[in-house]
Write a protein that holds these residues in place. Sequence first.
Motif, PDB file in Angstrom:
ATOM      1  N   GLU A  96      37.662 -35.073 -34.272  1.00 18.13           N
ATOM      2  CA  GLU A  96      37.347 -36.120 -35.235  1.00 18.13           C
ATOM      3  C   GLU A  96      36.862 -35.502 -36.549  1.00 18.13           C
ATOM      4  O   GLU A  96      36.219 -34.457 -36.547  1.00 18.13           O
TER       5      GLU A  96
ATOM      6  N   LEU B 171      38.102 -42.195 -41.279  1.00 19.33           N
ATOM      7  CA  LEU B 171      37.978 -41.205 -40.211  1.00 19.33           C
ATOM      8  C   LEU B 171      39.367 -40.827 -39.703  1.00 19.33           C
ATOM      9  O   LEU B 171      40.283 -41.652 -39.707  1.00 19.33           O
TER      10      LEU B 171
ATOM     11  N   TYR C 152      33.508 -41.295 -32.240  1.00 19.19           N
ATOM     12  CA  TYR C 152      34.342 -40.466 -31.378  1.00 19.19           C
ATOM     13  C   TYR C 152      35.699 -41.134 -31.189  1.00 19.19           C
ATOM     14  O   TYR C 152      35.807 -42.363 -31.200  1.00 19.19           O
ATOM     15  N   CYS C 153      36.718 -40.323 -30.967  1.00 20.93           N
ATOM     16  CA  CYS C 153      37.978 -40.912 -30.518  1.00 20.93           C
ATOM     17  C   CYS C 153      38.286 -40.382 -29.118  1.00 20.93           C
ATOM     18  O   CYS C 153      37.763 -39.359 -28.687  1.00 20.93           O
TER      19      CYS C 153
ATOM     20  N   THR D  51      32.028 -37.421 -35.200  1.00 23.69           N
ATOM     21  CA  THR D  51      31.739 -37.259 -36.617  1.00 23.69           C
ATOM     22  C   THR D  51      30.679 -38.281 -37.016  1.00 23.69           C
ATOM     23  O   THR D  51      30.773 -39.460 -36.659  1.00 23.69           O
TER      24      THR D  51
ATOM     25  N   CYS E 204      41.468 -38.760 -36.446  1.00 21.18           N
ATOM     26  CA  CYS E 204      41.460 -38.204 -35.096  1.00 21.18           C
ATOM     27  C   CYS E 204      42.756 -37.421 -34.923  1.00 21.18           C
ATOM     28  O   CYS E 204      43.841 -38.012 -34.917  1.00 21.18           O
TER      29      CYS E 204
ATOM     30  N   TRP F 251      38.716 -45.636 -30.959  1.00 21.57           N
ATOM     31  CA  TRP F 251      37.562 -45.127 -31.705  1.00 21.57           C
ATOM     32  C   TRP F 251      36.307 -45.771 -31.111  1.00 21.57           C
ATOM     33  O   TRP F 251      36.237 -47.004 -30.980  1.00 21.57           O
TER      34      TRP F 251
END
Length: 120
Positions: free
Chosen positions: A6, A20, A96-97, A114, A22, A38
Amino acid sequence: QVQVVESGGGLVQPGGSLRLSCACSTSENIFSWHDIGWFRQAPGRERELVAAISSNGITNYTESVEGRFTISRVNAKKTVSLQMNSLKPEDTAVYYCNARLRGRSWYANWGQGTQVTVSS
């Protein structure tokens, strides 16, 4: 299993935007079979699913971000983006992914995430 990284977090004022990304380390074919989600986790709170995009492009969002966040994917680049607009202090969290095959659970391993901080 799909490994993810990420990026794109940062500090932004309320009302601002962030995008963002990923990035997934797998082949394009295998990536295209996966749903991508996500998630976010704020201090002292459970991790929650914020947005997801299925392998065939269907999206869904948690109610608190509906209309403000947009998830998208580019299979050829093996990436999924989360465009976040009209950010609020309550959006502050580590994002987070993760990935899953259709009908399966999200993978157990998580990336570093992130940090997104919304503050004036």
